[in-house]
Design an enzyme around this catalytic site. Sequence first.
Site, PDB file in Angstrom:
ATOM      1  N   ARG A   1      13.511   3.516  37.315  1.00 63.68           N
ATOM      2  CA  ARG A   1      13.187   3.851  36.064  1.00 63.68           C
ATOM      3  C   ARG A   1      11.838   2.930  36.744  1.00 63.68           C
ATOM      4  O   ARG A   1      11.015   3.430  35.311  1.00 63.68           O
ATOM      5  CB  ARG A   1      14.309   3.683  35.404  1.00 63.68           C
ATOM      6  CG  ARG A   1      15.738   4.382  34.672  1.00 63.68           C
ATOM      7  CD  ARG A   1      16.590   3.874  33.715  1.00 63.68           C
ATOM      8  NE  ARG A   1      15.921   3.542  32.274  1.00 63.68           N
ATOM      9  CZ  ARG A   1      15.916   3.041  31.166  1.00 63.68           C
ATOM     10  NH1 ARG A   1      17.206   2.273  31.980  1.00 63.68           N
ATOM     11  NH2 ARG A   1      15.737   3.343  30.193  1.00 63.68           N
TER      12      ARG A   1
ATOM     13  N   ARG B   1      12.506   3.516  18.745  1.00 66.16           N
ATOM     14  CA  ARG B   1      12.832   4.559  18.797  1.00 66.16           C
ATOM     15  C   ARG B   1      14.360   5.435  19.134  1.00 66.16           C
ATOM     16  O   ARG B   1      14.550   5.103  20.101  1.00 66.16           O
ATOM     17  CB  ARG B   1      11.828   5.209  19.882  1.00 66.16           C
ATOM     18  CG  ARG B   1      11.265   7.457  19.875  1.00 66.16           C
ATOM     19  CD  ARG B   1      10.493   6.805  20.875  1.00 66.16           C
ATOM     20  NE  ARG B   1      10.318   8.989  20.708  1.00 66.16           N
ATOM     21  CZ  ARG B   1      10.757   9.897  21.376  1.00 66.16           C
ATOM     22  NH1 ARG B   1      11.868   9.461  22.405  1.00 66.16           N
ATOM     23  NH2 ARG B   1      10.621  11.192  21.586  1.00 66.16           N
TER      24      ARG B   1
ATOM     25  N   PHE C   1      18.278  11.323  39.391  1.00 68.55           N
ATOM     26  CA  PHE C   1      18.107  12.037  38.348  1.00 68.55           C
ATOM     27  C   PHE C   1      17.427  13.293  37.934  1.00 68.55           C
ATOM     28  O   PHE C   1      18.186  13.545  37.199  1.00 68.55           O
ATOM     29  CB  PHE C   1      16.705  10.809  37.567  1.00 68.55           C
ATOM     30  CG  PHE C   1      16.556  10.702  36.188  1.00 68.55           C
ATOM     31  CD1 PHE C   1      17.662  10.154  34.896  1.00 68.55           C
ATOM     32  CD2 PHE C   1      15.841  10.938  35.603  1.00 68.55           C
ATOM     33  CE1 PHE C   1      18.126  10.818  33.391  1.00 68.55           C
ATOM     34  CE2 PHE C   1      15.662  11.306  34.136  1.00 68.55           C
ATOM     35  CZ  PHE C   1      16.587  10.373  32.978  1.00 68.55           C
TER      36      PHE C   1
ATOM     37  N   ARG D   1       8.387  15.082  25.885  1.00 65.51           N
ATOM     38  CA  ARG D   1       9.131  13.792  26.939  1.00 65.51           C
ATOM     39  C   ARG D   1      10.254  14.518  27.611  1.00 65.51           C
ATOM     40  O   ARG D   1      11.091  16.004  27.306  1.00 65.51           O
ATOM     41  CB  ARG D   1      10.132  12.938  25.907  1.00 65.51           C
ATOM     42  CG  ARG D   1       8.864  11.573  26.015  1.00 65.51           C
ATOM     43  CD  ARG D   1      10.189  10.583  25.149  1.00 65.51           C
ATOM     44  NE  ARG D   1       9.082   9.687  25.114  1.00 65.51           N
ATOM     45  CZ  ARG D   1       8.256   8.959  24.189  1.00 65.51           C
ATOM     46  NH1 ARG D   1       7.776  10.262  23.207  1.00 65.51           N
ATOM     47  NH2 ARG D   1       7.968   7.918  23.423  1.00 65.51           N
TER      48      ARG D   1
ATOM     49  N   HIS E   1      14.563  12.934  26.161  1.00 70.29           N
ATOM     50  CA  HIS E   1      13.866  12.114  24.771  1.00 70.29           C
ATOM     51  C   HIS E   1      12.821  12.587  23.938  1.00 70.29           C
ATOM     52  O   HIS E   1      12.438  11.492  23.537  1.00 70.29           O
ATOM     53  CB  HIS E   1      14.033  11.010  25.264  1.00 70.29           C
ATOM     54  CG  HIS E   1      15.580   9.875  26.044  1.00 70.29           C
ATOM     55  ND1 HIS E   1      16.384   9.572  25.212  1.00 70.29           N
ATOM     56  CD2 HIS E   1      15.642   9.891  27.393  1.00 70.29           C
ATOM     57  CE1 HIS E   1      17.145   8.613  26.217  1.00 70.29           C
ATOM     58  NE2 HIS E   1      17.071   9.149  26.990  1.00 70.29           N
TER      59      HIS E   1
ATOM     60  N   ASN F   1      20.058   3.308  25.804  1.00 69.56           N
ATOM     61  CA  ASN F   1      21.141   4.200  25.121  1.00 69.56           C
ATOM     62  C   ASN F   1      22.613   3.392  24.411  1.00 69.56           C
ATOM     63  O   ASN F   1      22.793   2.491  24.009  1.00 69.56           O
ATOM     64  CB  ASN F   1      22.014   5.307  26.320  1.00 69.56           C
ATOM     65  CG  ASN F   1      20.942   5.955  27.202  1.00 69.56           C
ATOM     66  OD1 ASN F   1      19.775   6.387  27.132  1.00 69.56           O
ATOM     67  ND2 ASN F   1      21.293   6.092  28.317  1.00 69.56           N
TER      68      ASN F   1
ATOM     69  N   TYR G   1       8.584   5.453  34.495  1.00 68.52           N
ATOM     70  CA  TYR G   1       8.498   5.142  33.295  1.00 68.52           C
ATOM     71  C   TYR G   1       6.788   5.493  33.121  1.00 68.52           C
ATOM     72  O   TYR G   1       6.559   5.897  32.821  1.00 68.52           O
ATOM     73  CB  TYR G   1       9.416   4.301  32.396  1.00 68.52           C
ATOM     74  CG  TYR G   1      10.381   4.927  31.918  1.00 68.52           C
ATOM     75  CD1 TYR G   1      10.439   4.805  30.802  1.00 68.52           C
ATOM     76  CD2 TYR G   1      11.513   5.060  32.524  1.00 68.52           C
ATOM     77  CE1 TYR G   1      11.432   5.124  30.340  1.00 68.52           C
ATOM     78  CE2 TYR G   1      12.569   5.070  32.627  1.00 68.52           C
ATOM     79  CZ  TYR G   1      13.008   5.328  30.401  1.00 68.52           C
ATOM     80  OH  TYR G   1      14.243   5.566  30.397  1.00 68.52           O
TER      81      TYR G   1
ATOM     82  N   ARG H   1       1.811  12.031  30.302  1.00 63.74           N
ATOM     83  CA  ARG H   1       1.889  12.339  28.298  1.00 63.74           C
ATOM     84  C   ARG H   1       0.569  11.990  28.003  1.00 63.74           C
ATOM     85  O   ARG H   1       1.030  12.563  27.404  1.00 63.74           O
ATOM     86  CB  ARG H   1       3.214  11.787  28.119  1.00 63.74           C
ATOM     87  CG  ARG H   1       4.436  12.283  28.859  1.00 63.74           C
ATOM     88  CD  ARG H   1       6.069  12.142  27.778  1.00 63.74           C
ATOM     89  NE  ARG H   1       6.034  12.462  26.747  1.00 63.74           N
ATOM     90  CZ  ARG H   1       5.478  11.595  24.947  1.00 63.74           C
ATOM     91  NH1 ARG H   1       5.138  10.365  25.695  1.00 63.74           N
ATOM     92  NH2 ARG H   1       5.028  11.572  24.424  1.00 63.74           N
TER      93      ARG H   1
ATOM     94  N   HIS I   1       9.562   1.098  28.603  1.00 60.68           N
ATOM     95  CA  HIS I   1       8.930   1.287  29.852  1.00 60.68           C
ATOM     96  C   HIS I   1      10.290  -0.223  30.312  1.00 60.68           C
ATOM     97  O   HIS I   1       9.798  -1.153  29.526  1.00 60.68           O
ATOM     98  CB  HIS I   1       7.667   0.886  30.721  1.00 60.68           C
ATOM     99  CG  HIS I   1       8.032   0.282  32.201  1.00 60.68           C
ATOM    100  ND1 HIS I   1       8.619   1.060  32.601  1.00 60.68           N
ATOM    101  CD2 HIS I   1       6.904   0.126  33.113  1.00 60.68           C
ATOM    102  CE1 HIS I   1       8.233   0.457  34.011  1.00 60.68           C
ATOM    103  NE2 HIS I   1       8.028   0.246  34.157  1.00 60.68           N
TER     104      HIS I   1
END
Length: 694
Positions: free
Chosen positions: A362, A116, A165, A76, A79, A152, A366, A373, A343
């Site tokens: 976002r 996570r 961002f 990532r 994170h 967060n 995501y 990935r 997400h």
Amino acid sequence: MNNNDGRRNVNEHSKDQQLEQYRSDNRGKKMTTNQGLRVSEDEHSLKAGVRGPTLMEDFHFREKMTHFDHERIPERVVHARGFGAHGYFQVYEPMTKYTKAKFLQDPSVKTPVFVRFSTVAGSRGSGDTVRDVRGFATKFYTEEGNYDLVGNNIPVFFIQDAIKFPDLVHSFKPEPNNEMPQASTAHDTFWDFVANNEETAHMIMWAMSDRAIPRSYRMMEGFGVHTFRFVNEEGKARFVKFHWKPVLGVHSLVWDEAQTIAGKDPDYHRRDLWEAIERGDEVEYELGVQMIDEEDEFKFDFDILDPTKLWPEEMVPVKIIGKMTLNRNQDNVFAETEQAAFHPGHVVPGIDFTNDPLLQGRLFSYTDTQLIRLGGPNFHEIPINRPVCPFHNNQYDGYHRMTINKGPVAYHKNSLQNNDPAPASEEEGGYVHYEEKVEGKKIRRRSESFNDHYSQAKLFWNSMSPVEKEHIISAFRFEVGKVKSKDVRRQVVHMFNRVDRELAKQIAAGVGVEPPEKDEGSNVTFKSPALSQENTVKLPQTRTVAILAEQGFDDEDLSRVLKEFKKADIIPDIVSSALGVIKGTGGTEIEVGNTLQTVDSVLYDAVYIPGGQESIERLQLHKAASDFINEAFGHYKAIGAAGKGIDLLLSAAGSHAAAQPGIITSRDDKSKDDFGKKLVEAIGGHRHWDRQVS
């Protein structure tokens, strides 16, 4: 029990049962290729003669090497360093009045979850205890589909609009010309970004506070950050913010300790979580919500959609609605934690979005990230991401497709297949977006209601205890002191002069620039006690204690204290000069858990030194033992010493140590009875800030 559309009630075991078909245990098995062909040799590749070249036809070699070459997926961007655990969530009472989300209705239902935790800035190989924001992402496997609460451990964010961002991340990542520093914001580009983007002010106050160096994932809050909506069956909506409240309270490391741990045990946080669950200590968080009626949207002096603002709990109370319990470790970090795809757009009926511009971005970013990935659009079929309820649509093919779709039809509408799969009505559980009236010109601008960048930064500062303020000042001095550009350092000081004059002066004194002449500090005087960790729950449960002992320890002292530790669920660890078995004065034998060479006081919450003439004399031969005690003393931790152990304490921490807060001693028989109880109480206090440390 199944209902008409094939859905079933979800319980805490359903996700485990679904994953069972994917689990593999190699014990007692014969080696095969990925196609199931048994392998006769795995030490040597197929060659033309024992010294000849490897042959292209060696399919086993090619398969093994190709898999190895592709063993890693791109980490990532943010994170990257994460660790996860499984568990379940239960609501305390039906939330029907506020939302139609089914997993928030029945207190008897245990909804499976996977969480996570992560750091934000560093790579996968960075340390756990760096100063950073921590991710707290929860995947609920509900009967209506997966719901992801992606948050967060800090309730606000650096920026207001998602288009910024990439700039934010580029600023705090290692500088591209030399790829330094790793997992740290203490460098020029980050603070240059901060000084030139004033919306960061509030978040920086949090990031410079103790919240950015948590003691444990088990002892930090989680926040959804954004403003979402709850929608009930009648279609009435309320604005909502989500909070995770750790049952053990919110606790942090001190900065010197965090830096030392990064070298002693860079896996400190993940090890703490893993070991707690392995020994049966369930990790618990209560879910709380703040709610604002739609008609009250504009009654506050801040914009409730601004992600750099929080809703003070004194203005908008947190309603505790349920509890999450983490009780099972992952079986494979890569298969679960690394491949978990979160997400904020993964929602269920009854939870909807708002026009928070950071959240809106976002919702695009995501999914886009998962495509690169995880190698394509089928990341939802990876076991850790797969819903526990059935899923049916016309999205076929693509990389790593696991579903074997039958029949010729892959489109909507159709007559060849009865128009299946057909959309579900709202009454059948179909997701219907909240009908918010939207109007306005296309424009690249922010609402003026987002323009106040300093009042909540000052609110946070006002709410801190004196010790917490000292820590914030020290953090600024360290971070900004690493900045090479004097002009950037000057800009930062002037920026935080708009928060608080004394704060700016203290930063300036440590970073070599003149403080501003004019006081531009915010005039906010309001305080929010909920923001200070000094007001959190303080419990001794699951705290770790290093017991320094050698041959000849007083086993009566130790036995008495260990009984109190067991009652309080405190985790003891015998630390000595060497591994093996040591014997007490009464013949008791105990196994040494760690040595003075393998551990350090920063890895424990407290220290206990049982008496025993021989034991103490042996410990006094080791400078590491004195350093161990002195360091714990300097980090304001509880220390207990009995009998001759007091002599070692005083020689290590100074003659004044025994009278200091959090230091529990027992020299005679009269004080032995309640010694263990007093030590447990001191350990539960976490830190003893009133202690005088030179």
